[in-house]
Enzyme design. Structure first.
Site, PDB file in Angstrom:
ATOM      1  CG  ASP A   1       0.760  -1.626  -9.512  1.00  0.00           C
ATOM      2  OD1 ASP A   1       0.925  -1.259  -8.789  1.00  0.00           O
ATOM      3  OD2 ASP A   1      -0.052  -1.154 -10.317  1.00  0.00           O
TER       4      ASP A   1
ATOM      5  NE  ARG B   1      -9.745  -3.518 -10.435  1.00  0.00           N
ATOM      6  CZ  ARG B   1      -8.887  -2.118 -10.880  1.00  0.00           C
ATOM      7  NH1 ARG B   1      -8.136  -2.673 -11.381  1.00  0.00           N
ATOM      8  NH2 ARG B   1     -10.049  -1.066 -11.570  1.00  0.00           N
TER       9      ARG B   1
ATOM     10  CD  GLU C   1      -5.827  -1.391  -4.659  1.00  0.00           C
ATOM     11  OE1 GLU C   1      -4.986  -0.363  -5.164  1.00  0.00           O
ATOM     12  OE2 GLU C   1      -6.185  -2.524  -5.710  1.00  0.00           O
TER      13      GLU C   1
ATOM     14  CG  HIS D   1      -3.757  -0.005  -7.823  1.00  0.00           C
ATOM     15  ND1 HIS D   1      -4.883  -0.113  -7.817  1.00  0.00           N
ATOM     16  CD2 HIS D   1      -3.508   0.637  -9.521  1.00  0.00           C
ATOM     17  CE1 HIS D   1      -6.212  -0.494  -8.834  1.00  0.00           C
ATOM     18  NE2 HIS D   1      -4.603  -0.137  -9.411  1.00  0.00           N
TER      19      HIS D   1
END
Length: 339
Positions: free
Chosen positions: A273, A250, A278, A297
């Site tokens: 990633d 995360r 995000e 991601h």
């Protein structure tokens, strides 16, 4: 093959729109009907205000088969599901939709996190090997020059012979990465405050020592209050010049403002990633820095890898129908230190 019997539990699919189309093949839907009483094409997208077909199925459901986008199972939702006994989650973390009300009512929960760990570990292995070979740097330079060049000077520090790899977090993914790294000629360091005996092939060290000794640091810890910003200014400063930081966990686990100066100077490299937020803002340097590989991601299950999670979920449904314990049961206490 599981024979059809009248003892099959009632099951309802509950997940976000379009998820079932990626998760379930026709063969999976056929198997579902052998394992449970269900309409394999009826999918509950919103359990807070279900229409008549979903409301009727929810009232009779003994199992919910969930995936991404599932409605949080609050007390109000559970009141509409008086016969519910189990939630089988065909994805990783259950924190989004499993609430305290589920545990209070004794609902059993299982997750396909073990299946989802495999592609993340595979992505990480590829990232570690590419980092050691300087693939990102050499590919970009090759594209810039579009000509032969002598790589001898640049490549003196490259290679995967006897590198030290630091794994942060002995999660399912972290342990799988350690397992995948064993055939290579690496020294593997592991940090996890809850582990007293490391998996074979890894040496247990504290986080600061791991960062100071590793040429690749790969983050696999869960997102918890205690892990927020765990790779911070001190840990980043301790990393040797040229270290590659890999994050597939995360974004919040890495102090991004502290990381950016190290990346901008070229002292550190990163394969990210996940980020925090995000989606990085349009003006983030992460988009353009030549020593950063930014992926959207994709390390977790996607495409045909989703079917591995489906297979695991359906096996759990089969075990429930046979009166056997779940293979990958999730308990409330697990969520205090897992994703």
């Amino acid at each position: 093959m599981h024979p059809t019997t009248d003892n099959r539990p009632n099951l309802l699919l509950a997940m976000g729109r379009g998820v079932d189309e990626r998760l379930l093949t026709p063969a999976h839907r056929t198997r579902l009907t052998r394992l449970a009483h269900t309409d394999p094409h009826l999918v509950a997208h919103d359990l807070t205000a279900p229409g008549p077909p979903v409301a009727a199925a929810l009232a009779e459901a003994e199992i919910l088969l969930t995936c991404w986008g599932a409605t949080p199972l609050t007390a109000e939702v559970l009141d509409r599901a008086p016969r519910l006994r189990a939630v089988v989650h065909a994805a990783g973390s259950v924190k989004h939709h499993i609430t305290d009300a589920c545990w209070e009512r004794g609902i059993r929960v299982t997750s396909a996190a073990a299946a989802n760990a495999l592609p993340v570990a595979e992505y990480t292995l590829a990232a570690i090997l590419f980092a050691g070979k300087g693939v990102l740097r050499s590919a970009r330079r090759y594209a810039e020059l579009r000509a032969d060049d002598s790589w001898l000077a640049e490549s003196a520090a490259w290679g995967n012979h006897r590198r030290t790899i630091g794994i942060v977090g002995a999660s399912r993914i972290g342990r799988r990465v350690v397992e995948l790294l064993r055939p290579f000629d690496f020294e593997i360091l592991l940090y996890d405050p809850y582990v007293t005996t490391p998996p074979p092939g890894a040496a247990l060290v504290d986080l600061d020592e791991l960062c100071a000794r590793s040429t690749v640091v790969s983050v696999h810890a869960p997102q918890l209050p205690a892990t927020h910003g765990m790779i911070g200014a001190a840990q980043l400063a301790a990393m040797p010049d040229g270290t590659t930081l890999i994050n597939t966990a995360r974004g919040s686990l890495v102090d991004e403002p502290a990381l950016l100066p190290h990346l901008a100077s070229g002292r550190l490299h990163a394969i990210l990633d996940v980020t925090d937020p995000e989606l990085p803002p349009p003006d983030s340097p992460l988009w353009t820095l030549p020593n950063v590989l930014l992926t959207p991601h994709v390390a977790g299950s996607l495409g045909n890898e989703l079917h591995r999670m489906t297979d695991q979920a359906l096996e759990e449904v089969a075990r429930y129908g046979r009166g056997e314990p779940f293979l990958e049961e999730v308990r409330a206490s697990d969520l205090q230190r897992s994703a």
